[in-house]
Design an enzyme around this catalytic site. Structure first.
Site, PDB file in Angstrom:
ATOM      1  N   ARG A 200       0.845  -1.192   0.000  1.00  0.00           N
ATOM      2  CA  ARG A 200       0.000   0.000   0.000  1.00  0.00           C
ATOM      3  C   ARG A 200       0.881   1.243   0.000  1.00  0.00           C
ATOM      4  NH1 ARG A 200      -5.248   1.181   2.627  1.00  0.00           N
ATOM      5  NH2 ARG A 200      -5.462   3.437   2.491  1.00  0.00           N
TER       6      ARG A 200
ATOM      7  N   ASP B 152      -8.994  -1.757   8.598  1.00  0.00           N
ATOM      8  CA  ASP B 152      -9.661  -0.762   9.436  1.00  0.00           C
ATOM      9  C   ASP B 152     -10.000  -1.344  10.800  1.00  0.00           C
ATOM     10  OD1 ASP B 152      -9.744   1.269   7.511  1.00  0.00           O
ATOM     11  OD2 ASP B 152     -11.612   0.508   6.662  1.00  0.00           O
TER      12      ASP B 152
HETATM   13  P1  AMP Z   1      -8.254   5.026   4.462  1.00  0.00           P
HETATM   14  O1  AMP Z   1      -7.466   5.617   3.354  1.00  0.00           O
HETATM   15  O2  AMP Z   1      -9.731   5.126   4.248  1.00  0.00           O
HETATM   16  O3  AMP Z   1      -7.813   3.621   4.806  1.00  0.00           O
HETATM   17  O4  AMP Z   1      -7.959   5.912   5.755  1.00  0.00           O
HETATM   18  C1  AMP Z   1      -6.781   5.708   6.469  1.00  0.00           C
HETATM   19  C2  AMP Z   1      -6.683   6.683   7.626  1.00  0.00           C
HETATM   20  O5  AMP Z   1      -7.885   6.718   8.380  1.00  0.00           O
HETATM   21  C3  AMP Z   1      -5.609   6.229   8.565  1.00  0.00           C
HETATM   22  O6  AMP Z   1      -4.421   6.911   8.280  1.00  0.00           O
HETATM   23  C4  AMP Z   1      -6.139   6.526   9.947  1.00  0.00           C
HETATM   24  O7  AMP Z   1      -5.395   7.540  10.578  1.00  0.00           O
HETATM   25  C5  AMP Z   1      -7.557   6.994   9.728  1.00  0.00           C
HETATM   26  N1  AMP Z   1      -8.505   6.319  10.621  1.00  0.00           N
HETATM   27  C6  AMP Z   1      -9.412   6.918  11.413  1.00  0.00           C
HETATM   28  N2  AMP Z   1     -10.137   6.027  12.095  1.00  0.00           N
HETATM   29  C7  AMP Z   1      -9.695   4.796  11.724  1.00  0.00           C
HETATM   30  C8  AMP Z   1     -10.047   3.456  12.096  1.00  0.00           C
HETATM   31  N3  AMP Z   1     -11.028   3.209  13.001  1.00  0.00           N
HETATM   32  N4  AMP Z   1      -9.368   2.442  11.516  1.00  0.00           N
HETATM   33  C9  AMP Z   1      -8.407   2.687  10.612  1.00  0.00           C
HETATM   34  N5  AMP Z   1      -8.019   3.917  10.214  1.00  0.00           N
HETATM   35  C10 AMP Z   1      -8.647   4.969  10.773  1.00  0.00           C
END
Ligand code: AMP
Length: 172
Positions: free
Chosen positions: A89, A104
């Protein structure tokens, strides 16, 4: 098993490369690095249409798992990002665009976490069938720790979004 652990629920997704293989690798790493401890409950794999209005990309494969962790929420987030990086990634993919792996934190025990880089329960959990369906599969009675609302009810409220999701024959 360390004496202080909490049960966590993770959402897994991928839509670049070989998504099923990527998810299997992610689970293997979560086990090998002892980020999530046994016993681990794994959902089925689901093929889901791209979310967020970006249709010009492959379908995703999504799944969920639960297990105990001895890490703090921030330590867990850092560990997940490490695995995401190790599985190819790039730091800043297009928002909601193709990604070789997405991990997540859906739930962390009953905790409610609201910090700039981490929100738990996951901020979009209740509006995404691709997150709710595997979650409800592994824990049908699970309810949102903030609102008390059952995730199965949230899923039912999404209506025909569920109809577009296909349960796969492959397993994690
Ligand atoms: P994404 O690109 O949608 O995977 O978003 C990633 C970012 O979301 C990460 O860098 C985290 O800092 C933020 N984030 C906020 N809440 C969460 C969560 N519950 N789990 C994973 N990432 C989170």
């Amino acid at each position: 098993v360390p004496d202080r652990t909490e049960k966590v629920y993770l959402g897994l997704g991928a839509n670049a490369g070989d998504p099923v293989e990527q998810l299997r690798k992610a689970v293997a790493e979560l086990r090998a690095r002892r980020i999530i401890l046994e016993p681990i409950a794994l959902s089925s794999l689901y093929r889901t249409p791209p979310w967020g209005g970006i249709g010009d990309q492959p379908w995703f494969v999504n799944a969920a798992l639960s297990g105990a962790t001895a890490l703090s929420p921030q330590e867990l987030l850092a560990a997940l990002k490490q695995i995401e990086g190790d599985l190819g990634r790039k730091p800043a993919p297009r928002r909601w665009g193709p990604r070789p792996i997405d991990l997540d934190i859906l739930l962390f025990g009953q905790r409610i976490v609201r910090t700039p880089n981490l929100t738990i329960p996951h901020p979009h959990i209740t509006e995404r069938a691709f997150a709710l369906l595997p979650l409800v599969e592994i824990e049908p009675l699970l309810a949102d720790p903030a609102t008390g609302r059952r995730y199965a009810d949230c899923l039912a409220a999404l209506g025909d979004e569920i109809a577009r999701i296909e349960k796969m024959k492959d397993e994690l």
